[in-house]
Structures are given as structure tokens and as C-alpha cells.
Design a protein around this motif. Structure first.
Motif, mmCIF file in Angstrom:
data_model
loop_
_atom_site.group_PDB
_atom_site.id
_atom_site.type_symbol
_atom_site.label_atom_id
_atom_site.label_comp_id
_atom_site.label_asym_id
_atom_site.label_seq_id
_atom_site.Cartn_x
_atom_site.Cartn_y
_atom_site.Cartn_z
ATOM 1 N N VAL A 192 0.836 -1.203 0.000
ATOM 2 C CA VAL A 192 0.000 0.000 0.000
ATOM 3 C C VAL A 192 0.869 1.251 0.000
ATOM 4 C CG1 VAL A 192 -1.636 1.356 1.362
ATOM 5 C CG2 VAL A 192 -2.005 -1.080 1.036
ATOM 6 N N LEU A 193 1.908 1.260 0.800
ATOM 7 C CA LEU A 193 2.809 2.409 0.861
ATOM 8 C C LEU A 193 3.482 2.659 -0.491
ATOM 9 C CD1 LEU A 193 4.163 4.594 2.596
ATOM 10 C CD2 LEU A 193 5.940 2.911 3.113
ATOM 11 N N ILE A 194 3.966 1.612 -1.117
ATOM 12 C CA ILE A 194 4.626 1.745 -2.420
ATOM 13 C C ILE A 194 3.662 2.280 -3.465
ATOM 14 C CG2 ILE A 194 5.636 0.440 -4.338
ATOM 15 C CD1 ILE A 194 6.970 -1.343 -2.167
ATOM 16 N N THR A 195 2.457 1.723 -3.513
ATOM 17 C CA THR A 195 1.501 2.187 -4.521
ATOM 18 C C THR A 195 1.023 3.607 -4.206
ATOM 19 O OG1 THR A 195 -0.308 1.046 -3.376
ATOM 20 C CG2 THR A 195 0.728 -0.102 -5.224
ATOM 21 N N PHE A 196 0.889 3.932 -2.922
ATOM 22 C CA PHE A 196 0.504 5.297 -2.540
ATOM 23 C C PHE A 196 1.560 6.284 -3.009
ATOM 24 C CE2 PHE A 196 0.799 8.777 0.564
ATOM 25 C CZ PHE A 196 -0.443 9.360 0.376
ATOM 26 N N ILE A 197 2.808 5.979 -2.744
ATOM 27 C CA ILE A 197 3.910 6.860 -3.165
ATOM 28 C C ILE A 197 3.969 6.942 -4.683
ATOM 29 C CG2 ILE A 197 6.436 7.080 -3.234
ATOM 30 C CD1 ILE A 197 6.423 5.907 -0.352
ATOM 31 N N TYR A 198 3.807 5.815 -5.335
ATOM 32 C CA TYR A 198 3.857 5.796 -6.799
ATOM 33 C C TYR A 198 2.784 6.707 -7.403
ATOM 34 C CZ TYR A 198 3.552 4.146 -11.582
ATOM 35 O OH TYR A 198 3.508 4.091 -12.952
ATOM 36 N N LYS A 223 1.097 9.074 -5.957
ATOM 37 C CA LYS A 223 1.180 10.464 -5.501
ATOM 38 C C LYS A 223 2.259 11.251 -6.249
ATOM 39 C CE LYS A 223 1.567 13.326 -1.454
ATOM 40 N NZ LYS A 223 0.355 13.852 -0.902
ATOM 41 N N TYR A 224 3.382 10.593 -6.544
ATOM 42 C CA TYR A 224 4.525 11.301 -7.115
ATOM 43 C C TYR A 224 4.812 10.971 -8.574
ATOM 44 C CZ TYR A 224 5.287 12.565 -2.296
ATOM 45 O OH TYR A 224 5.121 13.051 -1.029
ATOM 46 N N MET A 225 4.096 10.084 -9.164
ATOM 47 C CA MET A 225 4.344 9.744 -10.576
ATOM 48 C C MET A 225 3.313 10.340 -11.470
ATOM 49 S SD MET A 225 7.061 8.152 -10.606
ATOM 50 C CE MET A 225 8.121 7.512 -9.379
#
Length: 175
Positions: A165-171, A173-175
Motif C-alpha cells: 500500500v505504501l509503495i503504490t501510494f507513493i507511486y 502520488k509522485y508519478m
């Protein structure tokens, strides 16, 4: 060929959601949910494989799917309650003066963390009671040790889910 059948079954969300926390993850991110199913199965299988008697190794897949279906049912039943907590808590904070959007986000994530903790606890005990019913374990496996192992492999599973979840959230949000 048999391995591909199991993989196909694991990828069908209605068959094996795998853990009480996965329905909560599904509400946040469907991709993390789908990948999470596979991670949960293989993490739990790799962990439990060490403790299963040789003659029961072939039954381990079915056992993992079975106890994950039970814990998923818990998650599906408890999900509305957990999500209600997530939605009501920020509402109480919103009624106070000076509540910012950042504060609301923090409260929401903290509420979600509590929900995942409750799902984790429910999952551990449901899967422990299912595991306890089977005589697949080596002779030195006590009920206390089985509970400890349920706590441990679910900790690995939930950690992997949270990381997804953290990885996909960051992805996103910032991609």
C-alpha cells in the motif's frame, strides 16, 4: 500444470481474499489487494512449510486457502464496522474549530492503522484455531508454539501488505 491451477485460484479474489486485512487494503488500492493475495499465500506457505510433516506437505496449499477464506470472512463482516470507525473518528475531529486538512489526514491514517491492527488480531486467532484442528505439525508443536507461529507469519503477511500500500501510494502520488 498443477501449480498454475493453484496460482489461478489464488488470483480469483472471491475465492481467496487471504486475511482479514485484505478487504481493508482492497478499499484503499485494488492493485495492492491483488498482488497482496499472492504475497500472503507464498509468505504463509514458506513459513508453515518448515513445520508440516512430510506426508502433509501436499495438503498445505488447501489448508492455507481454507484458513485465509475464514479470516477473510471475518474481514468482510468486520470491514463495515472498521470502516465506520475510520469515517466517524475524523468527523468528530472535524467538528472542532481549527481542524486542518493535514490533521484530518493524520486522524484518518491513524484510524486505518487501528482498523488494520484489529483485523490482524482477528486473523491471527481465526487462523490459529483452524491450524490447531489439523494434525499436520511436527511432534514438538504445542498450541502455544502454533499461536506464536500464527502471530509471526501473519506479521510477515501484514507487513508485506502495508508495504504494498505504501509503495503504490507513493507511486500514484509522485508519478
Amino acid at each position: 500444470m498443477k501449480k498454475y491451477v493453484w496460482l489461478t485460484i489464488l488470483l480469483i479474489p472471491s475465492v481467496c481474499f487471504a486475511n482479514g486485512g485484505l478487504p481493508i487494503i482492497w478499499m484503499l488500492n485494488t492493485y495492492a489487494f491483488l498482488v497482496g493475495i499472492v504475497f500472503v499465500f507464498f509468505i504463509e506457505r514458506a513459513y508453515l512449510k518448515r513445520f508440516v510433516k512430510a506426508e502433509h506437505q501436499s495438503s498445505l496449499h488447501k489448508l492455507i486457502i481454507k484458513f485465509n477464506i475464514y479470516s477473510t470472512l471475518f474481514g468482510v463482516i468486520a470491514l463495515p464496522i472498521f470502516m465506520m470507525i475510520v469515517q466517524l473518528e475524523p468527523l468528530f475531529y472535524a467538528l472542532q474549530r481549527g481542524t486542518t486538512k493535514e490533521t484530518m489526514n493524520i486522524v484518518w491514517w491513524l484510524s486505518l492503522s487501528v482498523d488494520l491492527l484489529l483485523a490482524y488480531i482477528g486473523t491471527v486467532f481465526i487462523e490459529y484455531f483452524v491450524l490447531k484442528k489439523y494434525n499436520y505439525w511436527s511432534k514438538d508443536m504445542t498450541s502455544k508454539a502454533l499461536l506464536k507461529h500464527s502471530l509471526t507469519f501473519n506479521l510477515f503477511s501484514y507487513s508485506a501488505l502495508c508495504l504494498l500500500v505504501l509503495i503504490t501510494f507513493i507511486y500514484f502520488k509522485y508519478m
